[in-house]
Scaffold this active site. Structure first.
Site, PDB file in Angstrom:
ATOM      1  N   HIS A 272      16.196  47.658  33.701  1.00 60.14           N
ATOM      2  CA  HIS A 272      15.671  46.303  33.571  1.00 60.14           C
ATOM      3  C   HIS A 272      16.126  45.477  34.752  1.00 60.14           C
ATOM      4  CE1 HIS A 272      19.523  46.801  31.536  1.00 60.14           C
ATOM      5  NE2 HIS A 272      19.812  45.582  31.984  1.00 60.14           N
TER       6      HIS A 272
ATOM      7  N   ASP B 278      17.916  36.758  27.925  1.00 58.81           N
ATOM      8  CA  ASP B 278      19.140  37.515  27.668  1.00 58.81           C
ATOM      9  C   ASP B 278      19.909  36.845  26.531  1.00 58.81           C
ATOM     10  OD1 ASP B 278      20.944  39.666  29.585  1.00 58.81           O
ATOM     11  OD2 ASP B 278      21.988  38.522  28.030  1.00 58.81           O
TER      12      ASP B 278
ATOM     13  N   VAL C  61      22.905  48.754  28.888  1.00 58.80           N
ATOM     14  CA  VAL C  61      21.737  49.242  28.141  1.00 58.80           C
ATOM     15  C   VAL C  61      20.989  50.241  29.034  1.00 58.80           C
ATOM     16  CG1 VAL C  61      19.568  48.623  27.007  1.00 58.80           C
ATOM     17  CG2 VAL C  61      21.528  47.070  26.861  1.00 58.80           C
TER      18      VAL C  61
HETATM   19  P1  AMP Z   1      23.013  45.470  31.714  1.00 58.51           P
HETATM   20  O1  AMP Z   1      24.454  45.133  31.474  1.00 58.51           O
HETATM   21  O2  AMP Z   1      22.563  45.304  33.146  1.00 58.51           O
HETATM   22  O3  AMP Z   1      22.666  46.833  31.150  1.00 58.51           O
HETATM   23  O4  AMP Z   1      22.189  44.376  30.933  1.00 58.51           O
HETATM   24  C1  AMP Z   1      22.025  44.416  29.561  1.00 58.51           C
HETATM   25  C2  AMP Z   1      21.795  43.006  29.135  1.00 58.51           C
HETATM   26  O5  AMP Z   1      21.148  43.036  27.886  1.00 58.51           O
HETATM   27  C3  AMP Z   1      23.053  42.169  28.959  1.00 58.51           C
HETATM   28  O6  AMP Z   1      23.009  41.042  29.832  1.00 58.51           O
HETATM   29  C4  AMP Z   1      23.025  41.759  27.487  1.00 58.51           C
HETATM   30  O7  AMP Z   1      23.494  40.439  27.276  1.00 58.51           O
HETATM   31  C5  AMP Z   1      21.557  41.910  27.150  1.00 58.51           C
HETATM   32  N1  AMP Z   1      21.228  42.179  25.761  1.00 58.51           N
HETATM   33  C6  AMP Z   1      21.797  43.095  24.942  1.00 58.51           C
HETATM   34  N2  AMP Z   1      21.215  43.068  23.724  1.00 58.51           N
HETATM   35  C7  AMP Z   1      20.249  42.118  23.788  1.00 58.51           C
HETATM   36  C8  AMP Z   1      19.311  41.597  22.863  1.00 58.51           C
HETATM   37  N3  AMP Z   1      19.229  42.058  21.591  1.00 58.51           N
HETATM   38  N4  AMP Z   1      18.472  40.614  23.261  1.00 58.51           N
HETATM   39  C9  AMP Z   1      18.551  40.131  24.512  1.00 58.51           C
HETATM   40  N5  AMP Z   1      19.414  40.576  25.440  1.00 58.51           N
HETATM   41  C10 AMP Z   1      20.259  41.554  25.088  1.00 58.51           C
END
Ligand code: AMP
Length: 117
Positions: free
Chosen positions: A103, A31, A99
């Protein structure tokens, strides 16, 4: 313009992010904003926007996702190195989803409070 989610772009190697694990169903990477010393995202190659949108035909993908999470935990040695790990799936804004590509978060290497925030 691409309609791919950021996670699809990472899995398709269009955005650089080292993969810590991959198999035919899933890929995993760190992350970007870690909430624990170990914070890995396990993402299915098939885009299911959120867990509540999954359909019966997604059963194998969902199973593969949890198996992959367990494999990542083993690979990182979190069961031995720490006293456990937590898997989190956020569905919807109130749960913290940002996102729309389902996941699993794998968090480890610190004591994790319960109940979660
Ligand atoms: P969620 O809030 O459950 O949808 O999780 C999305 C996660 O994706 C968050 O913890 C972000 O920090 C992570 N995230 C967003 N963009 C990226 C990226 N480019 N690479 C790695 N993690 C990311």
């Amino acid at each position: 313009m691409s309609d791919k989610t950021i996670f699809q772009k990472i899995i398709d190697r269009e955005i650089p992010a080292p993969l810590v694990y991959e198999d035919e169903h899933c890929a995993a990477f760190n992350d970007i904003n870690p909430q624990a010393p170990i914070h890995v995202l396990i993402v299915p190659r098939k885009v299911i926007p959120r867990v509540g949108d999954a359909q019966p035909e997604d059963q194998a993908t969902l199973g593969a996702l949890l198996l992959a999470a367990g494999n990542v935990a083993k690979q990182l040695g979190v069961s031995e190195r720490t006293k456990g790990f937590r898997l989190v799936i956020n569905h919807g804004a109130d749960a913290g989803e940002t996102v729309p590509h389902m996941h699993v978060h794998l968090l480890a290497s610190r004591a994790l409070g319960w109940p979660p925030g």
